[in-house]
Enzyme design. Structure first.
Site, PDB file in Angstrom:
ATOM      1  N   LYS A 208       0.845  -1.195   0.000  1.00  0.00           N
ATOM      2  CA  LYS A 208       0.000   0.000   0.000  1.00  0.00           C
ATOM      3  C   LYS A 208       0.884   1.250   0.000  1.00  0.00           C
ATOM      4  O   LYS A 208       0.695   2.163  -0.783  1.00  0.00           O
ATOM      5  CB  LYS A 208      -0.920  -0.033   1.231  1.00  0.00           C
ATOM      6  N   GLU A 214      10.672  -4.640   4.087  1.00  0.00           N
ATOM      7  CA  GLU A 214      10.699  -6.052   3.706  1.00  0.00           C
ATOM      8  C   GLU A 214      10.341  -6.223   2.228  1.00  0.00           C
ATOM      9  O   GLU A 214      11.000  -6.941   1.481  1.00  0.00           O
ATOM     10  CB  GLU A 214       9.680  -6.845   4.541  1.00  0.00           C
ATOM     11  N   GLY A 268      -4.702  -1.738   5.045  1.00  0.00           N
ATOM     12  CA  GLY A 268      -3.896  -2.880   4.605  1.00  0.00           C
ATOM     13  C   GLY A 268      -4.496  -4.218   5.005  1.00  0.00           C
ATOM     14  O   GLY A 268      -4.618  -5.143   4.197  1.00  0.00           O
ATOM     15  N   ARG A 269      -4.923  -4.334   6.265  1.00  0.00           N
ATOM     16  CA  ARG A 269      -5.428  -5.634   6.746  1.00  0.00           C
ATOM     17  C   ARG A 269      -6.847  -5.932   6.284  1.00  0.00           C
ATOM     18  O   ARG A 269      -7.399  -6.981   6.614  1.00  0.00           O
ATOM     19  CB  ARG A 269      -5.291  -5.715   8.270  1.00  0.00           C
ATOM     20  N   GLU A 354      -4.020  -6.068  15.191  1.00  0.00           N
ATOM     21  CA  GLU A 354      -3.480  -4.782  14.740  1.00  0.00           C
ATOM     22  C   GLU A 354      -4.579  -3.709  14.846  1.00  0.00           C
ATOM     23  O   GLU A 354      -4.285  -2.533  15.028  1.00  0.00           O
ATOM     24  CB  GLU A 354      -2.956  -4.886  13.295  1.00  0.00           C
ATOM     25  N   HIS A 385      -5.316 -32.764  18.565  1.00  0.00           N
ATOM     26  CA  HIS A 385      -4.176 -33.589  18.979  1.00  0.00           C
ATOM     27  C   HIS A 385      -2.990 -32.737  19.399  1.00  0.00           C
ATOM     28  O   HIS A 385      -1.876 -33.241  19.538  1.00  0.00           O
ATOM     29  CB  HIS A 385      -3.766 -34.524  17.836  1.00  0.00           C
ATOM     30  N   LYS A 513      10.118  -0.348  13.824  1.00  0.00           N
ATOM     31  CA  LYS A 513      10.646  -0.082  12.468  1.00  0.00           C
ATOM     32  C   LYS A 513      11.702   1.017  12.542  1.00  0.00           C
ATOM     33  O   LYS A 513      12.766   0.918  11.937  1.00  0.00           O
ATOM     34  CB  LYS A 513       9.531   0.394  11.531  1.00  0.00           C
TER      35      LYS A 513
HETATM   36  O1  F6P Z   1       3.711  -2.493   9.709  1.00  0.00           O
HETATM   37  C1  F6P Z   1       2.386  -2.834   9.630  1.00  0.00           C
HETATM   38  C2  F6P Z   1       1.825  -2.583   8.271  1.00  0.00           C
HETATM   39  O2  F6P Z   1       1.743  -1.214   8.040  1.00  0.00           O
HETATM   40  C3  F6P Z   1       0.489  -3.245   8.103  1.00  0.00           C
HETATM   41  O3  F6P Z   1      -0.556  -2.506   8.610  1.00  0.00           O
HETATM   42  C4  F6P Z   1       0.452  -3.440   6.634  1.00  0.00           C
HETATM   43  O4  F6P Z   1      -0.519  -4.369   6.271  1.00  0.00           O
HETATM   44  C5  F6P Z   1       1.862  -3.899   6.372  1.00  0.00           C
HETATM   45  O5  F6P Z   1       2.642  -3.127   7.262  1.00  0.00           O
HETATM   46  C6  F6P Z   1       2.354  -3.738   4.961  1.00  0.00           C
HETATM   47  O6  F6P Z   1       2.245  -2.425   4.529  1.00  0.00           O
HETATM   48  P1  F6P Z   1       2.344  -2.044   2.997  1.00  0.00           P
HETATM   49  O7  F6P Z   1       1.209  -2.699   2.293  1.00  0.00           O
HETATM   50  O8  F6P Z   1       2.272  -0.559   2.961  1.00  0.00           O
HETATM   51  O9  F6P Z   1       3.660  -2.558   2.480  1.00  0.00           O
END
Ligand code: F6P
Length: 545
Positions: A208, A214, A268-269, A354, A385, A513
Site C-alpha cells: 500500500k 521487507e 492494509g489488513r 493490529e 491432537h 521499524k
Molecule cells: O507495519 C504494519 C503494516 O503497516 C500493516 O498494517 C500493513 O498491512 C503492512 O505493514 C504492509 O504495509 P504495505 O502494504 O504498505 O507494504
C-alpha cells in the site's frame, strides 16, 4: 460524522453486565439449556448458507439484551452509518474506512463528497482484463512463453489475506501456481526463487505504501534475480505492482500499465478485496474473485440491516466483549474444520490484533478496561491432537469458534463424516464435560476394581462449561468465504466502537521499524550505536565490535 467518544465503563449497560458477570461466573451452560427449552433455536441465526449457533455460551437472554443495549448506548448505529458511507472514521490518519465499497455500492459511499464507485469499477476492470490475459496465456513472458507462476511480494495485509484466500480456495484454482514472499529473511525469497523459471514467472509487488522495508528488499532481490536472466526491457512483462504510491512504483521501474491503484481508504489488513487480491483473482479466475466480493457484500448488507437478535457479526462482537471485559477471558480460539482454512487464524491475528490492540481511547486517554483479545487457532482435527487438552482441562477460559461445512469439496464422505463427528463432539464435550459419576461408571462397566483407580478418577473428570460458537456453513465456496471474512471484519469494527478506540490505525508497529532503521544506519557507519546494556551486549555479539 466522527465516531462517538463514550467511555463504555460509564454506561448503564456496562454496569449491569458487571453485575450479571458475578452470576454467570458461577453458571452452567447445561443448566441454562434445562431452564429454556427453546434456547438452541432462539440463540441460533440462519442466514443464507450459514447456520450460526450461539447457544453454547455462558449467557442468557437478559445478558444478550443488555449487550444489545451496550451497543446502542455506545452509538453503534450512527458509527455504522459513518463507517459504511465513507466518513473519515480513521481519524488519526484522516482517512475513511471503505473496504465495504470494494464489494458493494449499496451504501452509496463517498469520500470528500465524491462517490468512490467509479474508481472501484475502473480498478476491477483492470484486474479482470489482466487476469484474463494471464490465465488464458495471451500475456507472454520475455521469451514468448505463457506465465505459469505468480509470486506475490508483500507483507502484513499485503500478504496475509492473499495467502489465506488462495489457500482457502485451492479447490477452485486454475493452472497458475502462486508463491508468497513476505519475510525480509533472505532464506524466504531464496527458497521461493529456487524452483522458479524467470521465463514464465510473474512478480506482483504489493505494498500500500511502497515504502515497506521487507517488500522493497524482496522486490529488489527478485528483480536482480530476473535481470540475471533477462534484460531491463523485459521487466515490463514480468513485474506488476499494487499500491497507493504511484510515484514510487514508477521509480522501481514498473510500467504504468502494470500498476494497480489502491485508494488510501482501504486499510492494509482489509485489502484483500482490492487489487491487493490480484494473486487471488489470478489463481481462481476473475469470476470466482467477484463471487468472493459478492459473498462479502451480502454479509455487509446483513450486518447493516439485520435486527440485533439476528445479526451475526453483532452477536459475535458482543459475546467477545462479554468474555473479554466481564468474564475474564484473554484469548479466543478459532478452529476451522477444514484444512483449506489453515491460514485463517493467522490472517485474523493481524485483522483483530493490529486493529484493536490499543490502550489509548478516542479521547486520547488510557483505557481502564481490556481491549483487543488475543486470537489464535489451527484447523481441527489437528488442533485436537495438539492444544485442545488446555481448552478442555486447563485453567483458562477460552471461548472458541468452530467453523464447519456441511458438504466436503472432494466428495470423500467417509472422511467428512469422521471430520464432522469430531466437530460436533468437541463442542458437546466442551460444554457438558464428564462428571466423576460418569468416569466411575465407565470403570465399573469395564469391570475395573474402583479402589485401583481412585487416584486416576480426578484426572479423567472434565468440568465442561466451556463456551463455543458453531458456524455450520453449507459449503466452502468463494461466496461463503467472502461472507465469513466480512463477518469477522464487522466484529472488529463493532468491538472498536464499543471500546472507544480507533481500530484502523497501527501506530504501535512504528517504533520497532524506526529503531531497526537506526541500527542499520549505525552499522553502515561501522558502529553499533547507543543502546541499553542488554541490547548493546547482544549487538556486540552479532557484530563483534
Ligand atoms: O507495519 C504494519 C503494516 O503497516 C500493516 O498494517 C500493513 O498491512 C503492512 O505493514 C504492509 O504495509 P504495505 O502494504 O504498505 O507494504
Amino acid at each position: 460524522m466522527p465516531l462517538p467518544h463514550n467511555n463504555p465503563s460509564q454506561l448503564k449497560s456496562w454496569k449491569q453486565l458487571q453485575e450479571f458477570s458475578n452470576e454467570f461466573k458461577e453458571a452452567s451452560i447445561s443448566t441454562l439449556f434445562e431452564a429454556d427449552a427453546q434456547r438452541a433455536q432462539s440463540m441460533s441465526i440462519e442466514w443464507e448458507d450459514f447456520f450460526v449457533d450461539f447457544s453454547k455460551h455462558l449467557s442468557d437472554q437478559r445478558v444478550l439484551n443488555t449487550l444489545y443495549n451496550l451497543a446502542e448506548e455506545s452509538g453503534l448505529e450512527e458509527a455504522k452509518k459513518a463507517y459504511l458511507s465513507g466518513d473519515k472514521i480513521n481519524a488519526t490518519e484522516g482517512r475513511a474506512v471503505l473496504h465495504t465499497a470494494l464489494r458493494t455500492n449499496a451504501f452509496s459511499p463517498k469520500v470528500d463528497g465524491q462517490p468512490v464507485s467509479e474508481e472501484v469499477s475502473q480498478v476491477k476492470a483492470q484486474i479482470k482484463s489482466f487476469c484474463n490475459r494471464v490465465i488464458s496465456g495471451e500475456h507472454k513472458g520475455y521469451t514468448g512463453k505463457s506465465i505459469t507462476d505468480i509470486v506475490n511480494i508483500g507483507i502484513g495485509g499485503s500478504d496475509l489475506g492473499p495467502v489465506m484466500v488462495t489457500e482457502a480456495l485451492a479447490y477452485y484454482r486454475n493452472h497458475l501456481k502462486t508463491h508468497f514472499v513476505s519475510n525480509v529473511d533472505g532464506d524466504h525469497v531464496t527458497e521461493v526463487l529456487k524452483n522458479l523459471d524467470p521465463e514464465t514467472t510473474l512478480f506482483l509487488v504489493v505494498s500500500k505504501s511502497f515504502t515497506t522495508q521487507e517488500t522493497l528488499a524482496n522486490a529488489t532481490t527478485c528483480r536482480e534475480w530476473f535481470l540475471s536472466h533477462a534484460s531491463e526491457a523485459d521487466v515490463a512483462s514480468h513485474f506488476a505492482a499494487v499500491s497507493t504510491n504511484l510515484g514510487m512504483t514508477g521509480q522501481f521501474g514498473i510500467a504504468n500499465e502494470n500498476v494497480f491503484a489502491m485508494a488510501d481508504w482501504v486499510g492494509g489488513r482489509f485489502s484483500l478485496w482490492s487489487a491487493v487480491g490480484l494473486s487471488i483473482a489470478l489463481s481462481i479466475g476473475y469470476e470466482n474473485f467477484e463471487s468472493l466480493l459478492d459473498g462479502a457484500a451480502a454479509m455487509d448488507q446483513h450486518f447493516a440491516e439485520a435486527s440485533p437478535e439476528k445479526n451475526i457479526p453483532l452477536n459475535m462482537a458482543l459475546l467477545g466483549i462479554w468474555y473479554n471485559n466481564f468474564m475474564g477471558a484473554e484469548t479466543e480460539a478459532i478452529i476451522p474444520y477444514t484444512q483449506y482454512l489453515s491460514r485463517f487464524s493467522a490472517y485474523l491475528q493481524q485483522a483483530v490484533m493490529e486493529s484493536n490492540g490499543k490502550y489509548v481511547d478516542r479521547n486520547g486517554a488510557k483505557v481502564s478496561y481490556q481491549t483487543g483479545s488475543i486470537v489464535w487457532g489451527e484447523p481441527g482435527t489437528n488442533s485436537q491432537h495438539a492444544f485442545f487438552q488446555l481448552i478442555h482441562q486447563g485453567t483458562k477460559l477460552i471461548p472458541t469458534d468452530f467453523i464447519g461445512f456441511v458438504e466436503p469439496l472432494h466428495g470423500r464422505q467417509d472422511h467428512h463424516d469422521k471430520l464432522m463427528s469430531n466437530f460436533f463432539a468437541q463442542t458437546e464435550a466442551l460444554m457438558n464435560g464428564k462428571t466423576k459419576e460418569e468416569v466411575t461408571r465407565e470403570f465399573e462397566m469395564k469391570g475395573t476394581d474402583l479402589s485401583s483407580v481412585e487416584d486416576i478418577i480426578p484426572h479423567k473428570v472434565f468440568e465442561g462449561n466451556k463456551p463455543t460458537t458453531t458456524f455450520l456453513i453449507k459449503k466452502l465456496t468463494p461466496y461463503t468465504l467472502g461472507s465469513l471474512v466480512a463477518a469477522y471484519e464487522h466484529k472488529i469494527f463493532i468491538q472498536g466502537v464499543i471500546w472507544n478506540i480507533y481500530s484502523y490505525d497501527q501506530w504501535g508497529v512504528e517504533l520497532g521499524k524506526q529503531l531497526a532503521n537506526q541500527i542499520l544506519a549505525d552499522w553502515s557507519e561501522g558502529s553499533n550505536g547507543s543502546h541499553d546494556p542488554s541490547t548493546a551486549q547482544l549487538l556486540s555479539r552479532f557484530k563483534n565490535d
